[in-house]
Design an enzyme around this catalytic site. Structure first.
Site, PDB file in Angstrom:
ATOM      1  N   ARG A  46       8.094 -16.804  35.092  1.00  0.00           N
ATOM      2  CA  ARG A  46       7.131 -17.176  36.101  1.00  0.00           C
ATOM      3  C   ARG A  46       6.353 -17.762  34.840  1.00  0.00           C
ATOM      4  O   ARG A  46       5.630 -18.435  35.813  1.00  0.00           O
ATOM      5  CB  ARG A  46       6.801 -16.257  36.860  1.00  0.00           C
ATOM      6  CG  ARG A  46       6.481 -16.913  38.558  1.00  0.00           C
ATOM      7  CD  ARG A  46       6.573 -15.710  39.134  1.00  0.00           C
ATOM      8  NE  ARG A  46       6.656 -14.211  38.637  1.00  0.00           N
ATOM      9  CZ  ARG A  46       6.951 -13.188  40.020  1.00  0.00           C
ATOM     10  NH1 ARG A  46       6.093 -13.706  41.202  1.00  0.00           N
ATOM     11  NH2 ARG A  46       5.993 -11.921  39.733  1.00  0.00           N
ATOM     12  N   LYS A 143      23.214  -5.031  35.159  1.00  0.00           N
ATOM     13  CA  LYS A 143      23.142  -4.288  35.857  1.00  0.00           C
ATOM     14  C   LYS A 143      21.374  -3.687  36.768  1.00  0.00           C
ATOM     15  O   LYS A 143      20.239  -4.250  35.821  1.00  0.00           O
ATOM     16  CB  LYS A 143      23.470  -2.645  35.178  1.00  0.00           C
ATOM     17  CG  LYS A 143      22.609  -1.757  35.118  1.00  0.00           C
ATOM     18  CD  LYS A 143      23.355  -0.266  34.697  1.00  0.00           C
ATOM     19  CE  LYS A 143      21.741   0.563  33.732  1.00  0.00           C
ATOM     20  NZ  LYS A 143      22.313   1.995  33.815  1.00  0.00           N
ATOM     21  N   LYS A 177      30.127  -2.377  23.381  1.00  0.00           N
ATOM     22  CA  LYS A 177      30.247  -1.441  21.461  1.00  0.00           C
ATOM     23  C   LYS A 177      32.098  -1.405  21.288  1.00  0.00           C
ATOM     24  O   LYS A 177      33.367  -0.945  21.660  1.00  0.00           O
ATOM     25  CB  LYS A 177      30.195   0.313  22.762  1.00  0.00           C
ATOM     26  CG  LYS A 177      28.875   0.394  23.066  1.00  0.00           C
ATOM     27  CD  LYS A 177      28.487   1.779  23.302  1.00  0.00           C
ATOM     28  CE  LYS A 177      26.657   2.372  24.147  1.00  0.00           C
ATOM     29  NZ  LYS A 177      26.146   1.744  23.070  1.00  0.00           N
ATOM     30  N   GLU A 211      21.720  12.010  27.142  1.00  0.00           N
ATOM     31  CA  GLU A 211      20.653  10.956  26.752  1.00  0.00           C
ATOM     32  C   GLU A 211      19.434  12.128  26.285  1.00  0.00           C
ATOM     33  O   GLU A 211      19.067  13.362  26.985  1.00  0.00           O
ATOM     34  CB  GLU A 211      20.116   9.742  27.692  1.00  0.00           C
ATOM     35  CG  GLU A 211      20.972   9.351  28.200  1.00  0.00           C
ATOM     36  CD  GLU A 211      20.504   8.100  29.176  1.00  0.00           C
ATOM     37  OE1 GLU A 211      20.018   7.173  28.902  1.00  0.00           O
ATOM     38  OE2 GLU A 211      20.131   8.772  30.214  1.00  0.00           O
ATOM     39  N   ASP A 230      23.421   5.689  38.805  1.00  0.00           N
ATOM     40  CA  ASP A 230      23.232   5.117  37.313  1.00  0.00           C
ATOM     41  C   ASP A 230      24.462   4.898  36.283  1.00  0.00           C
ATOM     42  O   ASP A 230      23.801   4.400  35.666  1.00  0.00           O
ATOM     43  CB  ASP A 230      21.483   5.502  36.908  1.00  0.00           C
ATOM     44  CG  ASP A 230      21.297   4.488  36.003  1.00  0.00           C
ATOM     45  OD1 ASP A 230      20.821   3.207  35.722  1.00  0.00           O
ATOM     46  OD2 ASP A 230      20.601   5.345  34.670  1.00  0.00           O
ATOM     47  N   HIS A 235      29.304   3.089  33.713  1.00  0.00           N
ATOM     48  CA  HIS A 235      29.254   3.168  32.770  1.00  0.00           C
ATOM     49  C   HIS A 235      30.851   4.224  32.363  1.00  0.00           C
ATOM     50  O   HIS A 235      32.086   3.675  31.842  1.00  0.00           O
ATOM     51  CB  HIS A 235      28.052   3.646  31.715  1.00  0.00           C
ATOM     52  CG  HIS A 235      26.880   2.145  31.636  1.00  0.00           C
ATOM     53  ND1 HIS A 235      26.833   1.331  31.490  1.00  0.00           N
ATOM     54  CD2 HIS A 235      26.027   3.020  31.883  1.00  0.00           C
ATOM     55  CE1 HIS A 235      26.136   0.789  31.395  1.00  0.00           C
ATOM     56  NE2 HIS A 235      25.564   1.661  31.729  1.00  0.00           N
ATOM     57  N   LYS A 331      20.183  13.385  31.164  1.00  0.00           N
ATOM     58  CA  LYS A 331      18.845  12.980  30.790  1.00  0.00           C
ATOM     59  C   LYS A 331      18.534  14.006  30.123  1.00  0.00           C
ATOM     60  O   LYS A 331      18.799  14.744  30.538  1.00  0.00           O
ATOM     61  CB  LYS A 331      17.713  11.788  31.682  1.00  0.00           C
ATOM     62  CG  LYS A 331      18.035  11.093  31.796  1.00  0.00           C
ATOM     63  CD  LYS A 331      17.789  10.196  32.740  1.00  0.00           C
ATOM     64  CE  LYS A 331      18.072   8.867  33.293  1.00  0.00           C
ATOM     65  NZ  LYS A 331      17.919   7.846  31.629  1.00  0.00           N
TER      66      LYS A 331
HETATM   67  P1  NAD Z   1      11.186  -6.792  33.591  1.00  0.00           P
HETATM   68  O1  NAD Z   1      10.664  -6.535  34.171  1.00  0.00           O
HETATM   69  O2  NAD Z   1      11.321  -6.478  31.733  1.00  0.00           O
HETATM   70  O3  NAD Z   1      11.047  -8.451  33.774  1.00  0.00           O
HETATM   71  C1  NAD Z   1      11.386  -8.970  34.383  1.00  0.00           C
HETATM   72  C2  NAD Z   1      11.179 -11.049  34.002  1.00  0.00           C
HETATM   73  O4  NAD Z   1      11.055 -11.566  35.107  1.00  0.00           O
HETATM   74  C3  NAD Z   1       9.766 -10.992  33.620  1.00  0.00           C
HETATM   75  O5  NAD Z   1       9.864 -11.932  32.797  1.00  0.00           O
HETATM   76  C4  NAD Z   1       9.398 -12.293  34.485  1.00  0.00           C
HETATM   77  O6  NAD Z   1       8.469 -12.806  34.253  1.00  0.00           O
HETATM   78  C5  NAD Z   1      10.635 -12.492  35.640  1.00  0.00           C
HETATM   79  N1  NAD Z   1      10.697 -13.054  36.771  1.00  0.00           N
HETATM   80  C6  NAD Z   1      10.294 -11.567  37.728  1.00  0.00           C
HETATM   81  N2  NAD Z   1      10.280 -12.171  39.058  1.00  0.00           N
HETATM   82  C7  NAD Z   1      10.177 -13.886  38.529  1.00  0.00           C
HETATM   83  C8  NAD Z   1       9.814 -15.175  39.610  1.00  0.00           C
HETATM   84  N3  NAD Z   1      10.202 -14.701  40.957  1.00  0.00           N
HETATM   85  N4  NAD Z   1      10.182 -15.982  39.572  1.00  0.00           N
HETATM   86  C9  NAD Z   1      11.042 -15.936  38.040  1.00  0.00           C
HETATM   87  N5  NAD Z   1      10.615 -15.285  36.802  1.00  0.00           N
HETATM   88  C10 NAD Z   1      10.187 -13.712  37.388  1.00  0.00           C
HETATM   89  O7  NAD Z   1      12.481  -6.442  33.658  1.00  0.00           O
HETATM   90  P2  NAD Z   1      13.714  -5.986  32.275  1.00  0.00           P
HETATM   91  O8  NAD Z   1      13.876  -4.940  31.876  1.00  0.00           O
HETATM   92  O9  NAD Z   1      13.714  -6.774  31.344  1.00  0.00           O
HETATM   93  O10 NAD Z   1      14.966  -6.414  33.264  1.00  0.00           O
HETATM   94  C11 NAD Z   1      15.364  -7.377  33.640  1.00  0.00           C
HETATM   95  C12 NAD Z   1      17.168  -7.514  33.547  1.00  0.00           C
HETATM   96  O11 NAD Z   1      17.937  -5.861  33.249  1.00  0.00           O
HETATM   97  C13 NAD Z   1      16.973  -6.008  35.655  1.00  0.00           C
HETATM   98  O12 NAD Z   1      17.949  -6.704  36.837  1.00  0.00           O
HETATM   99  C14 NAD Z   1      17.062  -5.120  34.983  1.00  0.00           C
HETATM  100  O13 NAD Z   1      17.697  -3.122  36.241  1.00  0.00           O
HETATM  101  C15 NAD Z   1      18.253  -5.012  34.074  1.00  0.00           C
HETATM  102  N6  NAD Z   1      18.174  -3.828  32.809  1.00  0.00           N
HETATM  103  C16 NAD Z   1      17.575  -3.995  32.041  1.00  0.00           C
HETATM  104  C17 NAD Z   1      17.248  -3.046  30.662  1.00  0.00           C
HETATM  105  C18 NAD Z   1      16.565  -2.464  30.052  1.00  0.00           C
HETATM  106  O14 NAD Z   1      16.365  -2.071  29.294  1.00  0.00           O
HETATM  107  N7  NAD Z   1      15.238  -2.867  30.333  1.00  0.00           N
HETATM  108  C19 NAD Z   1      18.258  -2.249  30.556  1.00  0.00           C
HETATM  109  C20 NAD Z   1      19.524  -2.632  31.629  1.00  0.00           C
HETATM  110  C21 NAD Z   1      19.705  -3.378  32.773  1.00  0.00           C
END
Ligand code: NAD
Length: 483
Positions: A46, A143, A177, A211, A230, A235, A331
């Site tokens: 966004r 996920k 992995k 973890e 989770d 997993h 955890k």
């Molecule tokens: P985050 O909150 O850090 O990032 C979200 C992103 O989405 C940002 O770039 C934001 O600008 C964008 N966004 C939010 N609303 C929006 C909209 N209306 N239009 C366009 N863009 C929009 O989240 P994250 O930690 O990067 O996680 C992303 C996905 O990955 C989630 O589904 C999360 O569950 C999954 N995930 C994350 C991790 C991790 O380690 N961070 C691990 C496993 C899974």
């Protein structure tokens, strides 16, 4: 394996996952020569940003999340030339015509939905309506894939409105992995293991994902999830499937996933006494920093969400009848370790008499740290002390076995993203697998909720609640140590 030039759009391209995993991973694949010239990586989110701003963002992510030996300024600069940024709003119309102009129709198209699952439907619909995604386009989703069967079905149905199952890549990074894939090679490329790989010879299987971190800043999300949703539903279930499945007729995406699905369908419901839920208690600790208890980390101080779960599971089929699978994840445990241990039965008769030093053979598959496999075997203790037995490991650390290349094992995300570009779905969960896994976990969760069960407390830095130890003691078995 080389890939064709591609356009990869990373929705949520400025998020945490993009910074920590996706962008550094893509850089590493670039260095490995797997990103052909002419390919483009288009970040989208966004926030307003231009291409130069996104290149700075990616450059910082690479510096922060890859250590100095894994990057160099010249190749980073060349990699950054492949990056672009287009702002889009998943819920609005802003930016979509611009994205439509940027994404080419004549190259491999991949769209990584690295955003909250509540936006998956909006993204899918807009990609379709603006004519951006061609008939061969691939979408990658993260996920959590639902929080129960109903929400998973809704997500599957939403994606299915615009994409065929063959275009949908549901990521479970455990499947990326090296050791996990190697598990299939070990099982199906060697004659040695298959004859023993059944209830006649395997006493039990242990799967541990431990973890050391707590829920940290994810308390609000974690409270609605917990260890079962989770970790186990995805997993641990995937690992269990790879150990327990029948040989697929070919190493082909649907052949492998069909066999995994059969395992999930054969799981018996776990009995309430075979499930131990736990929640960590804080620790002030001498000399170590204070660790908060779950109730302090969580949004809701009286939360009964489990940060630990151990369970005994049975697979009702010919191969595994009578061999329990013990699963454990949590955890704030004493070590960060993921391991699958296949514990074999005793020899039918010991010609050495009651041998003190005798241990069962164990094939241990380590996912982290130090990916590798160890087979413990009994030998004669060297020396003139008579026929005394001792256990030695036949050890294979991937880092050692592969020499210098070993230190460079691609991260799970790197491998999985390249599989998307290649169009190989083998290591991604199919919709019916995800639904079957929820269909198994849902009643277990509903039952403990209906009983009002509270998780048992365990000390931060321990191996989990006492009751989890008892789960195996009861069966005259022992958990493998978490180091
Ligand atoms: P985050 O909150 O850090 O990032 C979200 C992103 O989405 C940002 O770039 C934001 O600008 C964008 N966004 C939010 N609303 C929006 C909209 N209306 N239009 C366009 N863009 C929009 O989240 P994250 O930690 O990067 O996680 C992303 C996905 O990955 C989630 O589904 C999360 O569950 C999954 N995930 C994350 C991790 C991790 O380690 N961070 C691990 C496993 C899974």
């Amino acid at each position: 394996i080389p890939v064709d030039p591609f356009d990869l759009v990373v929705f949520g391209g400025t998020g945490d996952l993009a910074r920590r995993k996706i962008l550094p991973g893509l850089y590493r694949r670039y260095v490995a020569g797997q990103i052909p010239e002419g390919s483009r990586i288009i970040g989208s989110a966004r926030g307003d940003m231009d291409d130069a701003g996104y290149r700075d963002f990616a450059s910082e992510a690479i510096s922060e999340f890859l250590d100095g030996t894994k990057r160099d300024p010249q190749s980073v600069a060349r990699f950054l030339d492949h990056l672009y940024y287009v702002p889009t709003d998943a819920r609005g119309e802003n930016g979509w015509p611009d994205l439509a102009k940027r994404v080419r129709a004549d190259v491999v198209q991949a769209f990584y939905f690295s955003v909250a699952p509540s936006l998956f439907g909006d993204l899918a619909e807009r990609l379709h309506r603006h004519g951006i995604a061609g008939p061969e386009a691939r979408i990658v989703v993260e996920k959590p894939f639902g929080r129960d069967l109903e929400t998973a079905k809704e997500l599957n149905a939403t994606l299915a409105e615009h994409f065929d199952e063959s275009q949908i890549y549901r990521i479970d990074h455990y499947l990326g992995k090296e050791t996990v894939q190697n598990l299939m090679a070990v099982r199906f490329a060697n004659i040695l293991f298959e004859p023993l790989w059944n209830a006649r010879h395997v006493d039990h299987v242990q799967i541990t994902v431990a973890e050391t971190v707590g829920v940290g800043g994810r308390g609000a999300y974690y409270d609605t999830s917990g260890a079962m949703r989770d970790m186990v539903q995805n997993h641990l279930m995937q690992l269990l499937c790879l150990i327990a499945m029948e040989p697929p007729y070919r190493f082909d995406p649907d052949a492998v996933r069909d066999e995994k699905l059969k395992v999930i369908r054969a799981l018996l419901p776990a009995a309430p006494e075979d499930i131990v839920r736990g929640q960590y208690r804080g620790r002030t600790g001498k000399g170590s920093p204070k660790q908060a208890s779950y109730s302090e980390d969580a949004e809701n101080p009286s939360s009964t969400t489990e940060s630990f779960i151990a369970m005994k599971v049975h697979i009702a089929n010919w191969r595994w009848k009578g061999t329990p699978f013990y699963l454990r994840t949590g955890k704030r445990l004493r070590g960060r370790a993921s391991e699958i241990a296949i514990v074999f039965k005793e020899v039918p008769h010991s010609i050495f008499g009651d041998e003190e030093g005798w241990r069962e053979n164990v094939l241990s598959i380590r996912l982290q740290p130090d990916e590798g496999m160890t087979l413990s075997v009994m030998i004669k203790e060297p020396g003139p002390g008579g026929m005394r037995l001792t256990e030695v490991p036949l050890d294979m650390s991937f880092a050692e076995a592969l020499g210098e290349d070993g230190a460079d094992i691609p991260d799970a995300y790197e491998r999985l993203i390249m599989d998307v570009i290649r169009g190989n779905q083998t290591l991604f969960m199919r919709g019916d697998e995800v639904e079957a896994a929820w269909a198994w976990t849902d009643p277990l969760i509903a039952a403990w909720e209906a009983r009002g069960d509270k998780p048992k407390g365990y000390d931060a830095g321990s191996s989990g609640p006492e009751d989890a130890l008892m789960l195996l003691h009861r069966d005259e078995r022992r958990w493998r140590e978490i180091r």
